[in-house]
Design a protein around this motif. Structure first.
Motif, mmCIF file in Angstrom:
data_model
loop_
_atom_site.group_PDB
_atom_site.id
_atom_site.type_symbol
_atom_site.label_atom_id
_atom_site.label_comp_id
_atom_site.label_asym_id
_atom_site.label_seq_id
_atom_site.Cartn_x
_atom_site.Cartn_y
_atom_site.Cartn_z
ATOM 1 N N SER A 185 -99.533 76.151 -8.136
ATOM 2 C CA SER A 185 -100.265 76.262 -9.391
ATOM 3 C C SER A 185 -99.836 75.180 -10.372
ATOM 4 N N SER A 211 -99.589 71.281 -14.838
ATOM 5 C CA SER A 211 -100.493 72.335 -14.373
ATOM 6 C C SER A 211 -101.929 71.939 -14.692
ATOM 7 N N TYR A 212 -102.854 72.297 -13.800
ATOM 8 C CA TYR A 212 -104.248 71.926 -14.005
ATOM 9 C C TYR A 212 -105.165 72.992 -13.444
ATOM 10 N N THR A 213 -106.419 72.918 -13.878
ATOM 11 C CA THR A 213 -107.419 73.905 -13.490
ATOM 12 C C THR A 213 -108.076 73.505 -12.170
ATOM 13 N N LYS A 214 -109.002 74.345 -11.724
ATOM 14 C CA LYS A 214 -109.717 74.053 -10.474
ATOM 15 C C LYS A 214 -110.560 72.790 -10.585
#
Length: 67
Positions: A24, A34-37
């Protein structure tokens, strides 16, 4: 042209290392990367694009040595 080949190889390695779909965040407990989809899919597309450039430059540079 070799400069772009070296640059694409370093970028390919970098993007492969940060493109870990099971984690994650990058690092052990760091939330710095951290990064999103959507960001993850963009990193994946960049990885494919830079890898294709690396392979293309490899083929073009190989043609110089084998006439």
């Amino acid at each position: 042209m070799k400069f772009f080949w070296y640059l694409s190889s370093i970028l390919t390695i970098f993007f492969i290392l940060i493109n870990n779909p099971k984690a994650s965040s990058i690092g052990s407990d760091s939330q710095l990367f951290s990064y999103t989809k959507s960001t993850q899919s963009n990193v994946h597309l960049l990885t494919v694009f830079v890898s294709a450039i690396f392979l293309l430059l490899t083929i073009l540079l190989m043609g110089r040595f084998y006439p």
